[in-house]
Design an enzyme around this catalytic site. Sequence first.
Site, PDB file in Angstrom:
ATOM      1  N   THR A  42       0.830  -1.203  -0.037  1.00  0.00           N
ATOM      2  CA  THR A  42       0.010   0.084  -0.034  1.00  0.00           C
ATOM      3  C   THR A  42       0.821   1.283  -0.050  1.00  0.00           C
ATOM      4  N   GLN A  90     -32.560  -9.005  24.976  1.00  0.00           N
ATOM      5  CA  GLN A  90     -31.405  -9.196  25.297  1.00  0.00           C
ATOM      6  C   GLN A  90     -30.894 -10.696  24.591  1.00  0.00           C
ATOM      7  N   GLU A 133      -6.044  -5.845   4.223  1.00  0.00           N
ATOM      8  CA  GLU A 133      -6.129  -7.168   3.188  1.00  0.00           C
ATOM      9  C   GLU A 133      -7.356  -7.087   2.277  1.00  0.00           C
ATOM     10  N   THR A 176     -10.983  -3.203   6.544  1.00  0.00           N
ATOM     11  CA  THR A 176     -10.209  -2.332   5.681  1.00  0.00           C
ATOM     12  C   THR A 176      -8.971  -3.042   5.132  1.00  0.00           C
ATOM     13  N   ARG A 205     -25.532 -10.118  35.394  1.00  0.00           N
ATOM     14  CA  ARG A 205     -26.360  -8.714  35.601  1.00  0.00           C
ATOM     15  C   ARG A 205     -27.789  -9.024  35.677  1.00  0.00           C
TER      16      ARG A 205
HETATM   17  C1  LIG Z   1      -2.259 -12.924   9.694  1.00  0.00           C
HETATM   18  C2  LIG Z   1      -1.508 -11.667   9.287  1.00  0.00           C
HETATM   19  C3  LIG Z   1      -2.362 -10.568  10.159  1.00  0.00           C
HETATM   20  C4  LIG Z   1      -2.440  -9.260   9.186  1.00  0.00           C
HETATM   21  C5  LIG Z   1      -2.664  -8.026   9.777  1.00  0.00           C
HETATM   22  C6  LIG Z   1      -3.007  -7.098   8.829  1.00  0.00           C
HETATM   23  C7  LIG Z   1      -1.890  -6.785   7.796  1.00  0.00           C
HETATM   24  C8  LIG Z   1      -2.771  -5.974   6.245  1.00  0.00           C
HETATM   25  C9  LIG Z   1      -2.211  -6.047   5.331  1.00  0.00           C
HETATM   26  C10 LIG Z   1      -2.695  -5.573   4.129  1.00  0.00           C
HETATM   27  O1  LIG Z   1      -3.404  -4.690   4.136  1.00  0.00           O
HETATM   28  S1  LIG Z   1      -1.732  -5.866   2.640  1.00  0.00           S
HETATM   29  C11 LIG Z   1      -2.410  -5.014   1.362  1.00  0.00           C
HETATM   30  C12 LIG Z   1      -3.872  -5.570   1.153  1.00  0.00           C
HETATM   31  N1  LIG Z   1      -4.188  -4.797   0.025  1.00  0.00           N
HETATM   32  C13 LIG Z   1      -5.462  -5.344  -0.884  1.00  0.00           C
HETATM   33  O2  LIG Z   1      -6.100  -6.217  -0.355  1.00  0.00           O
HETATM   34  C14 LIG Z   1      -5.593  -4.678  -2.175  1.00  0.00           C
HETATM   35  C15 LIG Z   1      -6.902  -5.117  -2.598  1.00  0.00           C
HETATM   36  N2  LIG Z   1      -7.123  -4.781  -4.033  1.00  0.00           N
HETATM   37  C16 LIG Z   1      -6.537  -6.014  -4.901  1.00  0.00           C
HETATM   38  O3  LIG Z   1      -6.676  -7.060  -4.346  1.00  0.00           O
HETATM   39  C17 LIG Z   1      -6.871  -5.710  -6.323  1.00  0.00           C
HETATM   40  O4  LIG Z   1      -6.341  -4.610  -6.558  1.00  0.00           O
HETATM   41  C18 LIG Z   1      -8.210  -6.095  -6.999  1.00  0.00           C
HETATM   42  C19 LIG Z   1      -9.245  -5.210  -6.126  1.00  0.00           C
HETATM   43  C20 LIG Z   1      -8.414  -7.455  -6.912  1.00  0.00           C
HETATM   44  C21 LIG Z   1      -8.370  -5.699  -8.410  1.00  0.00           C
HETATM   45  O5  LIG Z   1      -7.426  -6.317  -9.250  1.00  0.00           O
HETATM   46  P1  LIG Z   1      -7.036  -5.806 -10.643  1.00  0.00           P
HETATM   47  O6  LIG Z   1      -6.392  -4.485 -10.617  1.00  0.00           O
HETATM   48  O7  LIG Z   1      -5.758  -6.742 -11.069  1.00  0.00           O
HETATM   49  O8  LIG Z   1      -8.077  -6.024 -11.457  1.00  0.00           O
HETATM   50  P2  LIG Z   1      -9.043  -7.091 -11.800  1.00  0.00           P
HETATM   51  O9  LIG Z   1      -9.354  -6.850 -13.190  1.00  0.00           O
HETATM   52  O10 LIG Z   1     -10.258  -6.671 -10.729  1.00  0.00           O
HETATM   53  O11 LIG Z   1      -8.748  -8.434 -11.627  1.00  0.00           O
HETATM   54  C22 LIG Z   1      -7.966  -8.890 -12.663  1.00  0.00           C
HETATM   55  C23 LIG Z   1      -8.338 -10.648 -12.265  1.00  0.00           C
HETATM   56  O12 LIG Z   1      -7.617 -11.032 -11.374  1.00  0.00           O
HETATM   57  C24 LIG Z   1      -8.647 -11.808 -10.551  1.00  0.00           C
HETATM   58  N3  LIG Z   1      -7.885 -11.577  -9.123  1.00  0.00           N
HETATM   59  C25 LIG Z   1      -7.927 -10.377  -8.549  1.00  0.00           C
HETATM   60  N4  LIG Z   1      -7.374 -10.756  -7.315  1.00  0.00           N
HETATM   61  C26 LIG Z   1      -7.162 -11.957  -7.428  1.00  0.00           C
HETATM   62  C27 LIG Z   1      -6.384 -12.921  -6.386  1.00  0.00           C
HETATM   63  N5  LIG Z   1      -6.045 -12.389  -5.066  1.00  0.00           N
HETATM   64  N6  LIG Z   1      -6.163 -14.254  -6.597  1.00  0.00           N
HETATM   65  C28 LIG Z   1      -6.686 -14.626  -7.711  1.00  0.00           C
HETATM   66  N7  LIG Z   1      -7.289 -13.999  -8.722  1.00  0.00           N
HETATM   67  C29 LIG Z   1      -7.472 -12.453  -8.263  1.00  0.00           C
HETATM   68  C30 LIG Z   1      -9.947 -11.126 -10.718  1.00  0.00           C
HETATM   69  O13 LIG Z   1     -10.968 -12.075 -10.275  1.00  0.00           O
HETATM   70  C31 LIG Z   1      -9.863 -10.603 -12.193  1.00  0.00           C
HETATM   71  O14 LIG Z   1      -9.930 -12.109 -12.823  1.00  0.00           O
HETATM   72  P3  LIG Z   1     -11.255 -12.107 -14.102  1.00  0.00           P
HETATM   73  O15 LIG Z   1     -12.418 -11.406 -13.724  1.00  0.00           O
HETATM   74  O16 LIG Z   1     -10.252 -11.321 -15.046  1.00  0.00           O
HETATM   75  O17 LIG Z   1     -11.231 -13.408 -14.526  1.00  0.00           O
HETATM   76  C1  LIG Z   2      -4.407  -1.132  10.541  1.00  0.00           C
HETATM   77  C2  LIG Z   2      -4.013  -1.386   9.202  1.00  0.00           C
HETATM   78  C3  LIG Z   2      -2.932  -2.269   8.849  1.00  0.00           C
HETATM   79  C4  LIG Z   2      -2.447  -2.454   7.476  1.00  0.00           C
HETATM   80  N1  LIG Z   2      -1.397  -3.023   7.188  1.00  0.00           N
HETATM   81  C5  LIG Z   2      -0.946  -3.012   5.769  1.00  0.00           C
HETATM   82  C6  LIG Z   2       0.098  -3.818   5.680  1.00  0.00           C
HETATM   83  O1  LIG Z   2       0.964  -4.352   6.576  1.00  0.00           O
HETATM   84  N2  LIG Z   2       0.817  -3.865   4.252  1.00  0.00           N
HETATM   85  C7  LIG Z   2       0.125  -3.126   3.282  1.00  0.00           C
HETATM   86  O2  LIG Z   2       0.684  -3.055   2.351  1.00  0.00           O
HETATM   87  N3  LIG Z   2      -1.047  -2.400   3.832  1.00  0.00           N
HETATM   88  C8  LIG Z   2      -1.565  -2.482   4.552  1.00  0.00           C
HETATM   89  N4  LIG Z   2      -2.688  -1.736   4.999  1.00  0.00           N
HETATM   90  C9  LIG Z   2      -3.515  -0.804   3.889  1.00  0.00           C
HETATM   91  C10 LIG Z   2      -4.524  -1.526   3.555  1.00  0.00           C
HETATM   92  O3  LIG Z   2      -4.521  -2.603   2.965  1.00  0.00           O
HETATM   93  C11 LIG Z   2      -5.672  -0.397   2.780  1.00  0.00           C
HETATM   94  O4  LIG Z   2      -5.714   0.637   3.560  1.00  0.00           O
HETATM   95  C12 LIG Z   2      -6.452  -1.212   2.356  1.00  0.00           C
HETATM   96  O5  LIG Z   2      -6.110  -2.121   1.235  1.00  0.00           O
HETATM   97  C13 LIG Z   2      -7.659   0.001   1.729  1.00  0.00           C
HETATM   98  O6  LIG Z   2      -7.080   0.633   0.797  1.00  0.00           O
HETATM   99  P1  LIG Z   2      -7.441   2.208   0.824  1.00  0.00           P
HETATM  100  O7  LIG Z   2      -6.864   2.683   1.854  1.00  0.00           O
HETATM  101  O8  LIG Z   2      -6.659   2.595  -0.541  1.00  0.00           O
HETATM  102  O9  LIG Z   2      -9.030   2.278   0.615  1.00  0.00           O
HETATM  103  P2  LIG Z   2      -9.779   3.030  -0.690  1.00  0.00           P
HETATM  104  O10 LIG Z   2      -9.762   1.907  -1.763  1.00  0.00           O
HETATM  105  O11 LIG Z   2      -9.358   4.391  -0.929  1.00  0.00           O
HETATM  106  O12 LIG Z   2     -11.168   3.018   0.085  1.00  0.00           O
HETATM  107  C14 LIG Z   2     -11.851   4.089   0.521  1.00  0.00           C
HETATM  108  C15 LIG Z   2     -13.377   4.111  -0.180  1.00  0.00           C
HETATM  109  O13 LIG Z   2     -13.425   4.008  -1.558  1.00  0.00           O
HETATM  110  C16 LIG Z   2     -14.216   2.845  -1.879  1.00  0.00           C
HETATM  111  N5  LIG Z   2     -13.819   2.389  -3.194  1.00  0.00           N
HETATM  112  C17 LIG Z   2     -12.428   2.040  -3.718  1.00  0.00           C
HETATM  113  N6  LIG Z   2     -12.426   1.709  -4.773  1.00  0.00           N
HETATM  114  C18 LIG Z   2     -13.686   1.558  -5.249  1.00  0.00           C
HETATM  115  C19 LIG Z   2     -14.425   0.989  -6.520  1.00  0.00           C
HETATM  116  N7  LIG Z   2     -13.718   0.670  -7.549  1.00  0.00           N
HETATM  117  N8  LIG Z   2     -15.685   0.917  -6.476  1.00  0.00           N
HETATM  118  C20 LIG Z   2     -16.596   1.475  -5.284  1.00  0.00           C
HETATM  119  N9  LIG Z   2     -15.858   1.830  -4.376  1.00  0.00           N
HETATM  120  C21 LIG Z   2     -14.460   1.862  -4.178  1.00  0.00           C
HETATM  121  C22 LIG Z   2     -14.129   1.792  -0.807  1.00  0.00           C
HETATM  122  O14 LIG Z   2     -15.082   0.865  -0.949  1.00  0.00           O
HETATM  123  C23 LIG Z   2     -13.902   2.587   0.302  1.00  0.00           C
HETATM  124  O15 LIG Z   2     -15.412   2.716   0.870  1.00  0.00           O
HETATM  125  C24 LIG Z   2      -3.145  -1.581   6.520  1.00  0.00           C
HETATM  126  C25 LIG Z   2      -4.016  -0.859   6.756  1.00  0.00           C
HETATM  127  C26 LIG Z   2      -4.855  -0.737   7.926  1.00  0.00           C
HETATM  128  C27 LIG Z   2      -5.926   0.195   8.315  1.00  0.00           C
END
Ligand SMILES: CCCCCCC/C=C/C(=O)SCCNC(=O)CCNC(=O)[C@H](O)C(C)(C)COP(=O)(O)OP(=O)(O)OC[C@H]1O[C@@H](n2cnc3c(N)ncnc32)[C@H](O)[C@@H]1OP(=O)(O)O
Ligand SMILES: Cc1cc2nc3c(=O)[nH]c(=O)nc-3n(C[C@H](O)[C@H](O)[C@H](O)COP(=O)(O)OP(=O)(O)OC[C@H]3O[C@@H](n4cnc5c(N)ncnc54)[C@H](O)[C@@H]3O)c2cc1C
Length: 627
Positions: A138, A330, A424, A422, A310
Amino acid sequence: MEGVDHLAHERNKSEFDVDAMKIVWAGSPHAFVVSDRISKLVASDPGFRKDNRSTLSRKELFKNTLRKAAYAWKTIIDLHLSEEEAAKLRFYVDEPAFTDVHWGMFIPAIKGQGTEEQQQKWLPLAYKMQIIGCYAQTELGHGSNVQGLETTATFDPQTDEFIIHSPTLTSSKWWPGGLGKVATHAIAYALLIVGGREQGVHGFIVQLRSLEDHSPLPGMTVGDIGMKFGNGAYNAMDNGVLRFDHVRIPRNQMLMRVSQVTCEGKYKQSDVPRQLVYGAMLYVRQTIVADASCALSRAVCIATRYSAVRRQFGSQNGGPETQVIDYKTQQSRLFPLLASAYAFRFVGEWLKWLYADVTQRLQANDFSTLPEAHACTAGLKSLTTTATADGIEECRKLCGGHGYLCSSGLPELFAVYVPACTYEGENTVLLLQVARFLMKTVSQLGSSKKPVGTIAYMTRVEHLMQCRCGVQRGFAELSADLVEAAVAHCQLLVVSKFIEKLQQEIPGKGVKQQLEVLCNIYALFLLHKHQGDFLSTGCITPKHAALANDELRSLYSQVRPNAIALVDAFNYTDHYLGSILGCYDGNVYPKLYEAAWKDPLNESVVPDGYHQYIRPLLKQEIRTARL
Ligand SMILES: CCCCCCC/C=C/C(=O)SCCNC(=O)CCNC(=O)[C@H](O)C(C)(C)COP(=O)(O)OP(=O)(O)OC[C@H]1O[C@@H](n2cnc3c(N)ncnc32)[C@H](O)[C@@H]1OP(=O)(O)O
Ligand SMILES: Cc1cc2nc3c(=O)[nH]c(=O)nc-3n(C[C@H](O)[C@H](O)[C@H](O)COP(=O)(O)OP(=O)(O)OC[C@H]3O[C@@H](n4cnc5c(N)ncnc54)[C@H](O)[C@@H]3O)c2cc1C
């Protein structure tokens, strides 16, 4: 009084074998033994105390988390704990920390996207914690839209290196857990540029800090992004900001299972779907579903035990007041959450199987179930985290005023849990992925490709075929409705997996019967909550709706005598629950009263500031003094 079980009368009402249910909840007799032993080990070790967390400053909280992580690691080494036992120890230590991302994301990303050679080089270092990793995807300007990431990785054939660079402010890496102060390495996601051509986002292993003195390496500007929601324990996590200034890494530090760059500067896309670059997110999302059942069960355990303790109103002739758990309102708020905790447990077990199955198929280059696995992990992560976050807040409200005390454990549980909606994958964005999968299935109805697996039921919607007008235009216009359809699809998954669980052999007196009651509560509560949709689509008649509501009330009455036993089956120690309201013996009031005096504000009878601010006020001296 201490040592007295104030909930004994509730436990005596149980109509099933609680010990057998503990094994069902744990997943197996072995899993129960490991969980039980490790949870008690953590609870009995003062090195893992957490009751003072709410009184620490952020810097004290962070340093205490480092101490605990080091202490946990020492405990794992000294006791020769297995990987399973070590994971359980980290779970019961219950401290958001860099270790979550190191073990939960950094290592899975290398396992899923690294070549055999890269795995052999980096995994031993990571397993021994000789390097500490984070997952830097991110950025300040993009999180959901991975393909919009701006960090660049430009191949330099002269030196056989990639130049990692943050070209804009919005390309700053922002949020990665562990990045701010601890991680020595990152899996950094960047736009690959080879021979002047952009090749999409790929993962790169980048060293961030010196392994000698922990100072950031040249070209790295790195720090913490600041305080987060509430004063909760998630502030012990150093979510960081990172800017690269033309940082050079060897070519062999691009994760190359999915795509390769040769030393001649040739970009090669192997015959695996590019989506494997997203593989770590698939893995984490399935673990988050299991985490949801844990978090919701904690909150439900607290609220259920306290609801039995309670008493409010209802005293007859000076007798005891009514236990609030006996009020139908409740029960109608609490018991669907109890059913959800069990439902998410079982769908989480199934999802873990689905993930293992798709991973095994990927190793044989069978990508046939990858789209379904993506839709299921994305959808169930979204559904269960939303329901759990809302459920924890409902449990706080179910506990009245005392639920708002930190000593109830609920405010912190909520503050630590809610970002799961939010991270993952933002929950709506993920539901849109499910909707896209469903509409793709609809568009293929009538073709030779028949829907199978979790969408097999869709053969019954052939009539939808006619509405294949301008799929893309319709999708955007109808996306809010399609998201609701995605939720319904995922709810069908949850209910069907609960039913499948009940078709298995479930030992223990009365255990299966209790689970059947909970499964019916989960399903009928959904019918009740969405009966407008069911009625408007003709799926049910008003009479069906009335029968469902009557049955729901009857089911609540069946759960009531077993409620305490059903939460005892989670087998949580008082240490892990971290809640006076949810303590096992129900001896709430003396504990609440005693805890109040431990607050630092009560260290002095007359508070700091009295003489400076309050006394002048009281003595009307304030009027003359300049404020
Ligand atoms: C235990 C651990 C503790 C964890 C603590 C918390 C730590 C937090 C970490 C994080 O937050 S890490 C960052 C997380 N970020 C995200 O999750 C980002 C979310 N966005 C996406 O995944 C992608 O941008 C999207 C929304 C899926 C869009 O993908 P893209 O831009 O490539 O476009 P599309 O055209 O929608 O997808 C193309 C194609 O690929 C398929 N697909 C998408 N994702 C996946 C996947 N993960 N695996 C397999 N296939 C995937 C999608 O279905 C499309 O397929 P078709 O429809 O073309 O067949
Ligand atoms: C506690 C915490 C830990 C995290 N840890 C990590 C980490 O370890 N590594 C890492 O890489 N990231 C990490 N993140 C980041 C996290 O993965 C992102 O915040 C998350 O993927 C959401 O992306 P964003 O912030 O861009 O939200 P945005 O996409 O900007 O979302 C804002 C609003 O826009 C809407 N929106 C966005 N796109 C669309 C669309 N196409 N259509 C309709 N609505 C849409 C959403 O639904 C939402 O309501 C962490 C975040 C938090 C809060």
